[in-house]
Design a protein around this motif. Structure first.
Motif: not given
Length: 530
Positions: A299-300, A318-321, A324-330
């Motif tokens: 999600f970068a 982004e196809h999902v938030a 929702s899978v414990g990742n972060v946007r960068r």
């Protein structure tokens, strides 16, 4: 339709080249898989090696909340008896409640590899399943080379499944052992097989086990579920022999977020990134930053148009938030970034006023020199702060000196002496280390730690060197990336120079300065999160 997950990271996954796990490693991974909500954990082949047997004899499966422990074995040998085959009888004696049996379903393999007849192969399957079912085990039958076998002789391939089901198998699993089947073909075979098995044995589940030799491991698993499969086997991060197994990480996310199957709890789904990274670490594997859903770059957003779109509506790119899978946007910053990216990054860092043009010019100039900031958030944050006049260095360097000594006993020791000014005081310190970076790190900490107690929580976790212009041989420019952590967050810092020690010093100082600065913030920014 309920779909159950069968993880074989601890068995098939350990067949990956270069991977080995201790018994304690396997125990820790099993607990992590249980926390993630995995239904079955295949923990090894106890008849094959003492380490796997030690796990099964010593692990207390009662501590697991979701998963059932599975022990693996082959079907009894041709022309033998299950109750006289040590590899089979061992499973009956173990506390593991589930037994997974593998046998060949490809007629060519039966005749050429096993050197027996199709009839004896079926007898071996039935005898083994019947014996373990009578020992009160839940039995899962893996039909090895099922798809190759089906294409060669569908009658014999199906007969192996029937033999297992008639003898008491709870689940029959179709294995794409060579990993060469493509989704359309696989889906058709699974659909035909599910129809045949459920018609005669409606209570028997049909599962799928795929490998990634043609790059279709995950796609094939999803196709099998669409064709009626209700049991999916794979490994975390796709680890396995050759090109790996089906990766359960995107399988879980896709089934739950895209295909309306409730596989794990919502809170468990948000642990997917953490679990993926944790298991990579225990297996001593560097995580692929571009892994779907859980990779650091998943999600970068780097391009100016993308950052602008994300700022208006995350759904634009982004196809999902990510949460929702414990990742972060960068928002990684580089020479192709736009002004909006710089401003967003400055906001993350708490910098109100930023000259985006000046920062972009500085980044372009330094990337031309060999710097690279996508994996060096710490150095990027400091660069923005310096360009904006908000940087506060921890100290002012006067000089440092490195001495390496090879001793008569064969031991090599490196000594670093640092002279610097910190808060108006001149400090001189010396420290030894097992290399120049280690010695510099220890000497620097000794010099300034009384002023910055936060350093006690910061440690170096990774050190990477890349030669940028190999044609210059020993005069080449070197890029050094040092990762640091405070036990909660992970951040990277970069240094560049023709002198590898100088490049290492730059990265070392940036990493420590960033860590101290973040520790003194009321709450750490998202920038440093790995």
């Amino acid at each position: 339709m309920s779909v159950r997950l069968f993880d074989t990271t601890l068995r098939d996954g350990t067949q990956r080249e270069g991977v080995t796990l201790t018994t304690e490693d396997k125990i820790r991974i099993a607990r992590e898989l249980d926390t993630l909500g995995i239904h079955y954990i295949e923990a090894g082949f106890p008849a094959s090696n003492p380490k796997d047997l030690e796990f099964f004899e010593g692990f207390d499966a009662s501590e697991l909340e979701t998963a059932r422990i599975v022990a693996f074995t082959r079907a009894r040998r041709p022309n033998g008896r299950a109750d006289d085959d040590p590899a089979v009888t061992l499973l009956a004696s173990l506390s593991a409640p589930v037994a997974c049996i593998v046998a060949k379903s490809w007629r060519m393999q039966v005749e050429k590899v096993l050197g027996t007849t199709p009839e004896e192969n079926l007898a071996s399957i039935g005898d083994t399943v019947r014996y373990l079912a009578a020992a009160d085990k839940e039995v899962i039958f893996d039909a090895e080379h099922y798809f190759d076998g089906y294409k060669d002789d569908p009658g014999h391939a199906l007969s192996t499944l029937r033999a297992a089901a008639e003898a008491g198998a709870n689940t029959v699993v179709l294995c794409d052992t060579n990993g060469g089947t493509v989704p359309g073909e696989l889906q058709g075979i699974v659909s035909e097989t599910v129809g045949e098995i459920t018609r005669v044995h409606p209570g028997v589940e049909v599962g799928i086990h795929t490998h990634n030799d043609s790059g279709c491991g995950v796609a094939n698993a999803l196709a099998a579920v669409e064709a009626g499969g209700t049991h999916v086997q794979g490994t975390i991060n796709g680890v396995g022999e050759r090109c790996g197994n089906c990766d359960l990480v995107p399988v879980i996310a896709n089934l739950q977020l895209k295909m309306d199957h409730r596989i794990v709890g919502e809170d468990q789904l948000t642990r997917l990134t953490e679990a993926s990274n944790y298991i990579s670490e225990l297996m001593n594997l560097t995580p692929d930053t571009h892994r779907p859903y859980v990779g650091r770059s998943a999600f970068a957003h780097k391009g100016g148009l993308h950052v602008d779109g994300i700022s208006k509506d995350p759904g634009t790119y982004e196809h999902v938030a990510p949460e929702s899978v414990g990742n972060v946007r960068r928002m990684p910053v580089g020479e192709l970034s736009g002004k909006n990216t710089i401003r967003r990054k400055a906001e993350e860092l708490g910098i109100r006023e930023v000259d985006a043009n000046a920062v972009l010019e500085a980044i372009k100039r330094r990337e031309y020199e060999g710097y690279h900031y996508e994996a060096a958030d710490a150095s990027l944050a400091l660069l923005i702060g310096r360009t904006s006049g908000e940087d506060a260095p921890l100290f002012e360097l006067e000089t440092f000196r490195i001495i390496s000594e090879k001793r008569s006993d064969g031991e090599a020791i490196t000594e670093a002496t640092i002279k610097l000014w910190v808060k108006g005081q001149r400090v001189i310190t010396t420290a030894e280390g097992n290399g120049p970076v280690s010695a510099l790190d220890r000497a620097l900490r000794r010099a300034i730690e009384s002023h910055y107690p936060e350093l006690a929580e910061i440690h170096l976790t990774n050190y990477k060197v890349r030669i940028l212009d190999e044609h210059r041989a020993t005069d080449a420019t070197t890029r050094v990336l040092i990762d640091s952590s405070d036990g909660k967050k992970l951040w990277g810092a970069v240094g560049v120079g023709e002198n590898i020690i100088e490049a290492s010093w730059q990265a070392l100082v940036d990493g420590l300065e960033y860590g101290v600065t973040e520790a003194r913030q009321p709450s750490g920014s998202e920038t440093g999160r790995g």
